[in-house]
Write an enzyme that holds these catalytic residues in place. Structure first.
Site, mmCIF file in Angstrom:
data_model
loop_
_atom_site.group_PDB
_atom_site.id
_atom_site.type_symbol
_atom_site.label_atom_id
_atom_site.label_comp_id
_atom_site.label_asym_id
_atom_site.label_seq_id
_atom_site.Cartn_x
_atom_site.Cartn_y
_atom_site.Cartn_z
ATOM 1 N N TYR B 61 27.381 37.308 51.383
ATOM 2 C CA TYR B 61 27.100 36.730 50.064
ATOM 3 C C TYR B 61 27.142 37.821 48.990
ATOM 4 C CZ TYR B 61 25.480 31.837 50.571
ATOM 5 O OH TYR B 61 25.396 30.474 50.727
ATOM 6 N N ARG B 71 35.384 40.637 38.784
ATOM 7 C CA ARG B 71 36.363 39.708 38.214
ATOM 8 C C ARG B 71 35.867 39.178 36.865
ATOM 9 N NH1 ARG B 71 39.327 34.657 38.514
ATOM 10 N NH2 ARG B 71 39.843 34.703 36.318
ATOM 11 N N ASP B 75 37.207 39.665 32.686
ATOM 12 C CA ASP B 75 37.304 38.654 31.629
ATOM 13 C C ASP B 75 36.533 39.097 30.388
ATOM 14 O OD1 ASP B 75 38.801 36.974 33.217
ATOM 15 O OD2 ASP B 75 37.070 35.872 33.981
ATOM 16 N N MET B 79 37.752 39.521 26.487
ATOM 17 C CA MET B 79 37.202 38.787 25.342
ATOM 18 C C MET B 79 36.781 39.732 24.229
ATOM 19 S SD MET B 79 34.990 35.641 26.750
ATOM 20 C CE MET B 79 34.151 36.457 28.048
ATOM 21 N N PHE B 103 37.183 32.558 28.547
ATOM 22 C CA PHE B 103 35.719 32.448 28.389
ATOM 23 C C PHE B 103 35.137 31.394 29.333
ATOM 24 C CE2 PHE B 103 36.757 29.759 24.479
ATOM 25 C CZ PHE B 103 36.210 28.575 24.936
ATOM 26 N N ASN B 124 18.771 35.472 51.642
ATOM 27 C CA ASN B 124 19.170 35.429 53.038
ATOM 28 C C ASN B 124 18.712 36.665 53.789
ATOM 29 O OD1 ASN B 124 20.890 33.462 54.542
ATOM 30 N ND2 ASN B 124 21.783 33.314 52.515
ATOM 31 N N ASP B 135 15.064 34.265 62.226
ATOM 32 C CA ASP B 135 16.187 33.697 61.483
ATOM 33 C C ASP B 135 15.661 32.624 60.553
ATOM 34 O OD1 ASP B 135 18.801 33.228 60.625
ATOM 35 O OD2 ASP B 135 19.587 33.533 62.640
ATOM 36 N N ASN B 142 23.367 27.659 57.448
ATOM 37 C CA ASN B 142 23.399 28.814 56.558
ATOM 38 C C ASN B 142 24.817 29.354 56.458
ATOM 39 O OD1 ASN B 142 22.051 30.524 54.898
ATOM 40 N ND2 ASN B 142 21.334 31.887 56.517
ATOM 41 N N SER B 145 26.846 27.034 54.360
ATOM 42 C CA SER B 145 26.561 27.269 52.939
ATOM 43 C C SER B 145 27.404 28.404 52.400
ATOM 44 C CB SER B 145 25.101 27.671 52.742
ATOM 45 O OG SER B 145 24.256 26.613 52.978
ATOM 46 N N THR B 149 30.460 28.212 49.521
ATOM 47 C CA THR B 149 30.440 28.998 48.286
ATOM 48 C C THR B 149 31.718 29.813 48.161
ATOM 49 O OG1 THR B 149 28.059 29.147 48.525
ATOM 50 C CG2 THR B 149 29.071 30.640 46.956
ATOM 51 N N THR B 201 25.173 25.460 47.994
ATOM 52 C CA THR B 201 23.897 25.934 47.455
ATOM 53 C C THR B 201 22.771 24.967 47.781
ATOM 54 O OG1 THR B 201 25.160 26.918 45.677
ATOM 55 C CG2 THR B 201 22.793 26.743 45.355
ATOM 56 N N THR B 204 21.612 25.582 51.167
ATOM 57 C CA THR B 204 20.786 26.787 51.163
ATOM 58 C C THR B 204 19.368 26.474 50.719
ATOM 59 O OG1 THR B 204 22.688 28.164 50.666
ATOM 60 C CG2 THR B 204 20.532 29.079 50.156
ATOM 61 N N THR B 211 12.404 27.008 55.750
ATOM 62 C CA THR B 211 12.077 28.296 56.358
ATOM 63 C C THR B 211 10.733 28.814 55.867
ATOM 64 O OG1 THR B 211 14.431 28.792 56.467
ATOM 65 C CG2 THR B 211 12.922 30.631 56.743
ATOM 66 N N HIS B 284 19.279 23.990 32.982
ATOM 67 C CA HIS B 284 18.129 24.828 32.648
ATOM 68 C C HIS B 284 17.372 25.308 33.878
ATOM 69 C CE1 HIS B 284 15.936 27.173 29.970
ATOM 70 N NE2 HIS B 284 14.917 26.960 30.751
ATOM 71 N N GLU B 286 18.650 25.916 36.605
ATOM 72 C CA GLU B 286 19.549 26.914 37.174
ATOM 73 C C GLU B 286 19.220 28.324 36.665
ATOM 74 O OE1 GLU B 286 21.812 27.324 39.362
ATOM 75 O OE2 GLU B 286 22.970 29.049 38.665
ATOM 76 N N TYR B 288 16.377 29.448 35.940
ATOM 77 C CA TYR B 288 15.200 29.942 36.659
ATOM 78 C C TYR B 288 15.482 30.123 38.141
ATOM 79 C CZ TYR B 288 12.770 29.691 32.366
ATOM 80 O OH TYR B 288 12.409 29.927 31.079
ATOM 81 N N SER B 299 8.995 42.658 41.304
ATOM 82 C CA SER B 299 7.612 42.768 41.785
ATOM 83 C C SER B 299 7.528 43.721 42.967
ATOM 84 C CB SER B 299 7.081 41.399 42.201
ATOM 85 O OG SER B 299 7.128 40.505 41.118
ATOM 86 N N SER B 315 -2.239 35.551 40.203
ATOM 87 C CA SER B 315 -1.751 35.037 38.923
ATOM 88 C C SER B 315 -0.225 35.052 38.912
ATOM 89 C CB SER B 315 -2.304 35.870 37.767
ATOM 90 O OG SER B 315 -1.812 37.179 37.842
ATOM 91 N N THR B 359 6.051 33.756 31.871
ATOM 92 C CA THR B 359 6.801 35.000 31.967
ATOM 93 C C THR B 359 5.988 36.158 31.406
ATOM 94 O OG1 THR B 359 8.668 33.575 31.514
ATOM 95 C CG2 THR B 359 9.107 35.907 31.629
ATOM 96 N N LYS B 362 3.695 37.589 33.857
ATOM 97 C CA LYS B 362 4.386 38.451 34.802
ATOM 98 C C LYS B 362 4.622 39.837 34.213
ATOM 99 C CE LYS B 362 6.768 34.966 37.474
ATOM 100 N NZ LYS B 362 7.133 35.533 38.761
ATOM 101 N N HIS B 419 21.516 36.343 23.034
ATOM 102 C CA HIS B 419 20.243 35.996 23.672
ATOM 103 C C HIS B 419 20.410 35.766 25.170
ATOM 104 C CE1 HIS B 419 16.837 33.776 25.152
ATOM 105 N NE2 HIS B 419 17.634 32.748 25.386
ATOM 106 N N PHE B 420 21.372 34.922 25.551
ATOM 107 C CA PHE B 420 21.369 34.599 26.992
ATOM 108 C C PHE B 420 21.944 35.734 27.834
ATOM 109 C CE2 PHE B 420 25.271 31.969 25.956
ATOM 110 C CZ PHE B 420 26.171 32.618 26.782
ATOM 111 N N HIS B 421 22.799 36.581 27.232
ATOM 112 C CA HIS B 421 23.187 37.775 27.988
ATOM 113 C C HIS B 421 22.001 38.727 28.104
ATOM 114 C CE1 HIS B 421 27.315 36.332 27.351
ATOM 115 N NE2 HIS B 421 27.592 37.038 28.424
#
Lengths: 231, 671
Positions: B61, B71, B75, B79, B103, B124, B135, B142, B145, B149, B201, B204, B211, B284, B286, B288, B299, B315, B359, B362, B419-421
């Site tokens: 994986y 790859r 791209d 861009m 894009f 995994n 396992d 598994n 899966s 993918t 997925t 999985t 598990t 959304h 996804e 998380y 952590s 906590s 968040t 954390k 923002h999302f990058h």
């Protein structure tokens, strides 16, 4: 932890050996977690528990998928685009027979598993066969409904409402068809391999799947057909 | 006979995809020739392709993820350079239809085939080791899966030289993605690639929920599980709840495209906004699914390299599950501009802001873990500290976007892109690089070169900020996303700066590659003989590096939080490992080609559905069913590892640990 003496009846002893975790036969108020169930800190669960548990999780995910198609139906229920309304395309009588066949098949499916538990090969196969035939009746009636509608020009391409209708009902029909394929495979496996543990695990999963499809159908029957015919 | 497929599908007239695909084909042919010449096929087939060992699958994986990250990065370079040159009178070097494919492919590849395989690869590799078991619950599934993918990744890359890819963005919004406006095969490539890998997925997710909930070693109660395992559980729960929505949505769009149904069309009662709601109800969570395991990786790293237990473990668990639940309730913030009205927008604005509280908990926990600890500034620690800085800023711009009136101003602008990058690169990708460095010695038996690792961090960190900080500015100045041509010359300086940033980032990528090569060449110097190179705290460090395929010779018995730390302290206090355990033969699942077989027929079926070669699709499905029956017919599911082999492996491990204890005693490090 399960030090309780074994019951005397030979049949029960066999059952307890096959199901050492006494699923469904335990004291409900036991405080301690039991080894092999995967509860608490007792270590990994037995294979039978794992297979059933994993399949339950799969069923939940499958029901989420159905939920999306239900949601789409709820959104597009009124989107007739000048085509027929829902109550004009519904034949409640045919659907009543469909429902009867499917609910009855759930009952015979349960009987087949009772026969599996008693390790009766012929009875298991017979009830599985009846289950499959009732499933065939269900799928056949559904197909006749679809062909009937298509003959009147009510095809999914006609309107958003018909798209959502055929999508939701068809998805369930597809599930029943695939379950039928699975059922045939299981019958062949039971015949050739007998009641080996992994075959029984698969029969458990098959039973769960068949009953889940029944539950989904009750949702479809109520929300699509009964409410659809009423309004 | 071959549906829509003909020779015109090969892009002879477009030099960039043509040359790229020729080079790619040559590379693939070269690799295959090398494997054949060296006679590696039997080894690859028996040890990797048919393997159901969670560690092998995890490594495959990660390999897939790393190749796809490169790859997707190619791209990204195209861009940023296109936008830097296509200003004013110039049209740049990418025509609009090609730029749109780039894009779309960039987002699809980075999320589905770069980040997801890496995150799942870590799950995994680590979850069974951290739980002290041998396992996952369903080892063969598994393997299925993974191969599904890989099939999805294959289909996306095939689109480079047979046909075209979608031009509709990483989420194909209708009505643009409907047949009326996208008649080509691009959207179909997207649909089947993502559909097939999405099913992988989902399996999985089911596998890992089972598990973690049902397969923990004795004594491993929930409140003793390592943080990474907790986040893997939360992520798997989200997969089970969200991926069926993706499957359903893509199936509906496929029905629209294939048969002219009206789920999302803008005619005959179709409802395009239903697609936005459904796809983001998956999309959304996804985010998380990706970022929670990343939090788990951080952590583990903060705790290990601060020499302290994780601050506020409970906590942290609560925050993880809080995020897991609220993640399902924020999807509408992706389209505040849909116009759902003030009440609905406010509700989703609040839920989006509230998720930042979890968040925030954390972030403070990580900072307090370092506080008062003996912090070692290793490469994983650098990535983690860079993450805190980057992610806090990304999170705050996220809270800005969560306020509907503010969102209306910067919706679909470069501000959003930045923002999302900021959260996905700063959160997920940094975690993956940190994790690669942290667990590499566990998987391969030697550490990665520290100098090149540090260089790679600094170039990537600075490169990231030089690339994306200008995009925030451009977003405020009104530049929308996905522009093939820029007609505002005053935006040029920031676009140049951003393109330069990608150059710096590329140096960081090169440093990673060099680090890998240098480390392999110096592997004897970097060898980890103890199995515990970082002074770790969870059970994976109790195994040798690399672990034997059965993980643990004897199932561990956990007696407290931080399972391995407890065992280690006991060994140090008693200055010995305790008596040799009673070894028993171990039952392990047999290897199976069913995953690979499924992938072959999924690829054939997917490809023929894309090109509408109906007979071949039917054949593929029949073959898939036949394979399923043959697999169900096998009689041997497990084999026994002889007790001598178990004992031999474990005695070697014990000898290494004894040697370490003796060395510590000699150096006077023991109390």
């Amino acid at each position: 932890m399960t030090d309780a003496p074994l019951p005397a009846a030979r049949e029960t002893i066999r059952r307890v050996r096959e199901d050492p975790h006494r699923l469904g036969h335990r004291d409900l108020h036991a405080r301690e977690a039991i080894a092999g169930t995967g509860h608490g800190a007792t270590g990994p669960a037995h294979k039978r528990v794992l297979v059933g548990y994993g399949f339950w999780i799969f069923l939940l995910s499958d029901i989420v998928m159905f939920a999306c198609f239900f949601a789409a139906f709820a959104v597009q229920r009124g989107a007739t685009a000048g085509g027929p309304a829902l109550r004009e395309i519904i034949d409640v009588h045919r659907v009543a027979w469909e429902t009867a066949a499917l609910l009855l098949s759930s009952y015979t499916c349960g009987l087949s598993f009772a026969a599996t538990n008693a390790r009766k090969l012929v009875a298991t196969q017979a009830f599985l066969l009846i289950t499959g035939l009732l499933g065939l009746v269900f799928v056949g009636l559904e197909l006749s409904e679809f062909i009937d509608l298509a003959g009147r020009g009510f095809v999914p391409q006609r309107s958003g409402m018909l798209t959502a209708f055929f999508g939701l009902v068809g998805l369930h029909g597809l599930h029943v068809t695939l379950a039928g394929l699975w059922l045939l495979t299981m019958m062949a496996q039971v015949q050739v391999k007998g009641f080996r543990p992994e075959i029984v695990h698969r029969l458990i999963c098959f039973n769960l799947f068949w009953h889940a499809l029944d539950i989904v159908w009750i949702g479809i029957f109520t929300i699509v057909y009964l409410l659809g015919a009423a309004t | 006979m071959f549906g829509k497929l003909s020779w015109s599908a090969i892009p002879i007239d477009q030099p960039i995809p043509l040359i790229t695909s020729i080079v790619l084909l040559l590379v693939i042919a070269g690799v295959l020739a090398l494997v054949t010449a060296k006679g590696w096929w039997p080894y690859l087939w028996h040890e990797w392709i048919t393997s159901v060992d969670h560690k092998r699958i995890g490594i495959m994986y990660c390999l897939l993820g790393v190749v796809m990250l490169i790859r997707g990065f190619a791209d990204a370079i195209m861009m940023r350079t296109q936008q830097a040159v296509a200003i004013g009178g110039s049209q740049g070097y990418l025509p609009p239809e090609h730029y749109n494919q780039i894009f779309s492919a960039h987002g699809t590849i980075m999320i589905f085939f770069g980040a997801m395989p890496l995150v799942i690869g870590f799950m995994n590799y680590l979850v069974p080791l951290q739980l002290g078991v041998r396992d996952v619950a369903f080892p063969t599934f598994n393997s299925v899966s993974f191969w599904l993918t890989a099939t999805g990744a294959l289909l996306v890359n095939v689109s480079l030289f047979v046909g075209e890819f979608a031009r509709t963005g990483w989420l194909p919004y209708p009505p643009l993605s409907e047949t009326a406006y996208s008649p080509g095969v691009g959207v179909d490539y997207y649909l089947w690639a993502v559909q097939i890998s999405g099913i992988g997925t989902l399996i999985t997710g089911i596998n890992f929920v089972t598990t973690v909930l049902k397969m923990r070693c004795p004594g491993m109660s929930y409140m003793r599980m390592p943080m990474f395992t907790w986040t893997a559980l939360a992520s798997s729960l989200l997969i089970v709840a969200a991926f069926p929505i993706l499957t359903a949505t893509l199936a509906m769009l496929s029905l629209d495209r294939f048969f002219g149904w009206h789920y999302f069309t803008n005619t005959a009662g179709g409802n395009p906004m239903m697609f936005m709601n459904l796809i983001w109800a998956w999309g959304h969570p996804e985010v998380y699914i990706l970022v929670l395991p990343a939090f788990g990786i951080f952590s583990e790293i903060f705790s290990t390299f601060s020499g302290k237990p994780l601050f506020g473990y409970r906590s942290m668990v609560a925050a993880t599950l809080f995020i897991c639940v609220v993640a399902m309730m924020t999807w509408l913030h992706h389209f505040f501009t849909m116009g759902s009205g003030p009440a609905v927008n406010t509700a989703f604005g609040i839920s989006t802001s509230v998720i930042a509280v979890g968040t925030g908990v954390k972030i403070y926990n990580w900072i307090f873990t370092m506080y008062g600890g003996r912090v070692r500034m290793t490469v994983p620690m650098l990535w983690s500290m860079g993450f805190i800085f980057t992610f806090v800023i990304g999170g705050m711009t996220g809270v800005m976007l969560a306020v509907p009136p503010a969102d209306f101003l910067v919706h679909n602008s470069m501000f959003l892109v930045a923002h999302f990058h900021n959260v996905i690169v700063g959160g997920v990708v940094f975690a993956l690089f940190a994790g690669l460095d942290f667990w590499f010695p566990k998987a391969f038996g030697f550490r990665l070169h520290e100098g090149w690792g540090k260089a790679s961090f600094w170039f990537a960190f600075l490169g990231f900020w030089i690339t994306f900080a200008p995009l925030y500015v451009l977003g405020f100045e009104g530049m929308t996303r996905r522009l093939q041509h820029v007609n505002q010359p005053e935006w040029a300086p920031m676009l140049y700066l951003s393109a330069a940033g990608v150059g710096v980032l590329a140096i960081g990528v090169v440093c990673q590659v060099v680090m890998l090569v240098v480390s392999i060449r110096q592997r004897e110097r970097l060898r980890d003989t103890t199995g515990d190179p970082w002074d770790g705290r969870s059970l994976e460090w109790a195994t040798p590096s690399p672990p034997p395929f059965f993980n643990f010779a004897v199932t561990p018995n956990v007696e407290g939080e931080e399972a391995y730390w407890g065992i280690k302290l006991k060994a140090i206090e008693s200055q010995g490992l305790g008596p040799e355990p009673q070894y028993r033969p171990i039952e392990m699942p047999v290897h199976s080609p069913v995953g690979f077989y499924t992938a072959v027929f999924a690829a054939i079926t997917g490809f023929s559905l894309i090109w509408k070669i109906w007979w071949l699709a039917g054949l593929g499905l029949v073959a898939a069913f036949a394979g399923f029956v043959i697999f169900a017919w096998r009689d041997i599911h497990e084999f026994h590892v002889p007790v001598e082999q178990v004992a031999e492996a474990d005695r070697a491990r014990r000898a290494a640990r004894e040697a370490l204890l003796a060395r510590l005693a000699r150096e006077g490090a023991l109390p």
